[in-house]
Design an enzyme around this catalytic site. Structure first.
Site, PDB file in Angstrom:
ATOM      1  N   ASN A   1       0.859  -1.177   0.000  1.00  0.00           N
ATOM      2  CA  ASN A   1       0.000   0.000   0.000  1.00  0.00           C
ATOM      3  C   ASN A   1       0.900   1.233   0.000  1.00  0.00           C
ATOM      4  OD1 ASN A   1      -1.811   2.050   0.418  1.00  0.00           O
ATOM      5  ND2 ASN A   1      -2.619   1.266   2.357  1.00  0.00           N
TER       6      ASN A   1
ATOM      7  N   LYS B   1       0.179   4.230  -0.218  1.00  0.00           N
ATOM      8  CA  LYS B   1      -0.375   5.371   0.506  1.00  0.00           C
ATOM      9  C   LYS B   1      -0.242   5.215   2.012  1.00  0.00           C
ATOM     10  CE  LYS B   1      -3.537   6.604  -3.213  1.00  0.00           C
ATOM     11  NZ  LYS B   1      -4.937   6.832  -3.641  1.00  0.00           N
TER      12      LYS B   1
ATOM     13  N   ASP C   1       2.799  -0.059 -27.355  1.00  0.00           N
ATOM     14  CA  ASP C   1       3.110  -0.518 -26.001  1.00  0.00           C
ATOM     15  C   ASP C   1       4.366  -1.388 -25.972  1.00  0.00           C
ATOM     16  OD1 ASP C   1       1.201   0.647 -24.319  1.00  0.00           O
ATOM     17  OD2 ASP C   1      -0.317  -0.786 -24.883  1.00  0.00           O
TER      18      ASP C   1
END
Length: 414
Positions: free
Chosen positions: A84, A86, A180
């Site tokens: 995570n 954040k 890509d």
């Protein structure tokens, strides 16, 4: 690391053994780059969101994965670690990994990596010797620098649409994701060069490639044609614009299915090709006919020339036509679809196509790295399950024990 596919036709390549890569990429352009490095032996750790992972997984909360194959083909041979970013503790973990890494690569939307606190200035302070690579849609200084881009956007803005399609038809997207994967390959090659140079200097560097810019690299012949003609390169359908020669193009074959065609191309540099082809198609009486003597003569009568060839190809399968024309020493290629290529056992026997054995999804045959190394291409290892390697990576890279890993998990950092 996952075990490779078991086959005498493939090799466990370790050219980049010991190279540690923090992979912050998603979808295709970035993952194509890091997969190439993983095939060559690098330890590529894919950092993923704990809930959904790389959006390329196409996961849906609480529901089965609807399309694992897209993820498989761009993430073989990697490890997955969920973090995570954040969470302060999660971000700190990635920073600790960056201190150990040789390469950090990202392809987030413009400005996103900086907002996460992992921009180049931050990463360079953590590890001055790191190679920091970024893949974006448009380059720094471009008026579209902050725009989002996918493959088709890059191809439209990079020129490939403009030269694809029938001469009198609209621009057409090529059927491959050159924007890509093509961009990913240019970055992978540049990373290898940077790693080589770092052995001498010990210094890292920042690498940036824009998909639009990379597409222009693949347009070099078209720019050469423009240089010769003084006009924008044109669409030529199955012909090669700027090459004035005939016969050259797609010819219909039996039994007339959507891909029952063979491409035949005689060479301007070899006048024998025309005579040889006339023998193959049973039109020896035209050998020496002054209407068709030179390439320009045949271009001027191209509909007639094409019908001479097509009258013969319509009576043969594309494979028979390719075989007969090829054996006469004239370049020829049957139009093969993806199922025909997958079902051709010779590709699997040579290790060019390999079967991925996945712990959750059914076995999947896919193309691998095409370069043979001492006679064998690198082995494919399974794409990782989301977060499959979180604990082992934290142990191997950062020396954390099981108790510390569980504490991070409980805290929501991983």
């Amino acid at each position: 690391m996952p075990e490779p596919a078991t086959s005498d036709a493939v090799a466990n390549v370790q050219f980049l053994a010991g190279v540690k890569i923090v992979d912050l990429t998603q979808f295709e352009a970035g993952p194509s780059c890091t997969e190439a490095l993983a095939w060559l032996g690098a330890d590529v750790v894919k950092i993923e969101n704990p809930k959904m992972g790389d959006p390329g997984r196409r996961l849906r909360p609480g529901q089965p994965d609807t399309d694992p194959y897209y993820f498989h083909v761009f993430n073989a041979n990697k490890r997955s670690m969920t973090v995570n970013l954040k969470s302060p503790k999660g971000l700190a973990l990635v920073k600790d990994m960056i201190r150990q890494a040789d390469v950090c690569i990202e392809n987030f939307a413009p400005g996103a990596i900086e907002r996460l606190g992992l921009g180049y200035d931050v990463v360079r302070e953590l590890n001055p010797s790191i190679i920091y690579a970024q893949v974006k849609g448009f380059g720094e200084g471009s008026p579209y620098e902050k725009n989002l881009a996918f493959d088709m956007i890059a191809q439209a803005c990079g020129g490939t649409f403009s030269v694809t399609g029938d001469p009198n038809g609209p621009p057409t997207r090529p059927g491959i994701s050159l924007g890509d994967t093509g961009t990913g390959m240019t970055m992978a090659i540049t990373i290898l060069g940077a790693l080589f140079k770092r052995k001498e200097t010990g210094q890292g560097c920042r690498l940036q490639v824009a998909m639009q810019d990379a597409i222009m690299h693949y347009m070099r012949i078209n720019f050469a044609t423009q240089g010769l003609t003084g006009k924008p390169a044109e669409r030529g359908g199955s012909k090669v614009v700027g090459v004035n020669n005939a016969p050259m193009g797609l010819y219909p074959c039996a039994p007339g299915g959507p891909n029952d065609y063979v491409y035949i191309m005689t060479s301007r540099a070899n006048p024998d090709h025309w005579d040889r082809l006339l023998k193959v198609v049973g039109r020896e009486e035209l050998i020496g006919d002054t209407r068709y003597t030179t390439p320009m003569d045949r271009v001027n009568r191209e509909p007639e020339v094409d019908e001479i060839i097509a009258a013969w190809t319509r009576t043969r399968s594309k494979h028979d036509a390719m075989r007969a024309v090829g054996e006469a020493g004239i370049p020829a290629g049957a139009v093969l679809d993806t199922m025909e290529l997958q079902d051709d056992q010779s590709f699997e026997d040579r290790g060019i196509m390999q079967v991925m054995h996945h712990p959750i999804h059914k076995d999947f045959k896919m193309p691998g790295w095409p370069v043979r190394i001492d006679g064998k291409p690198p082995a494919i290892r399974s794409s990782p399950v989301l977060g499959e390697h979180t604990g082992t990576v934290l142990t191997e890279w950062l020396g954390l024990n099981a108790q510390a890993v569980e504490a991070l998990r409980a805290d929501g950092a991983i």
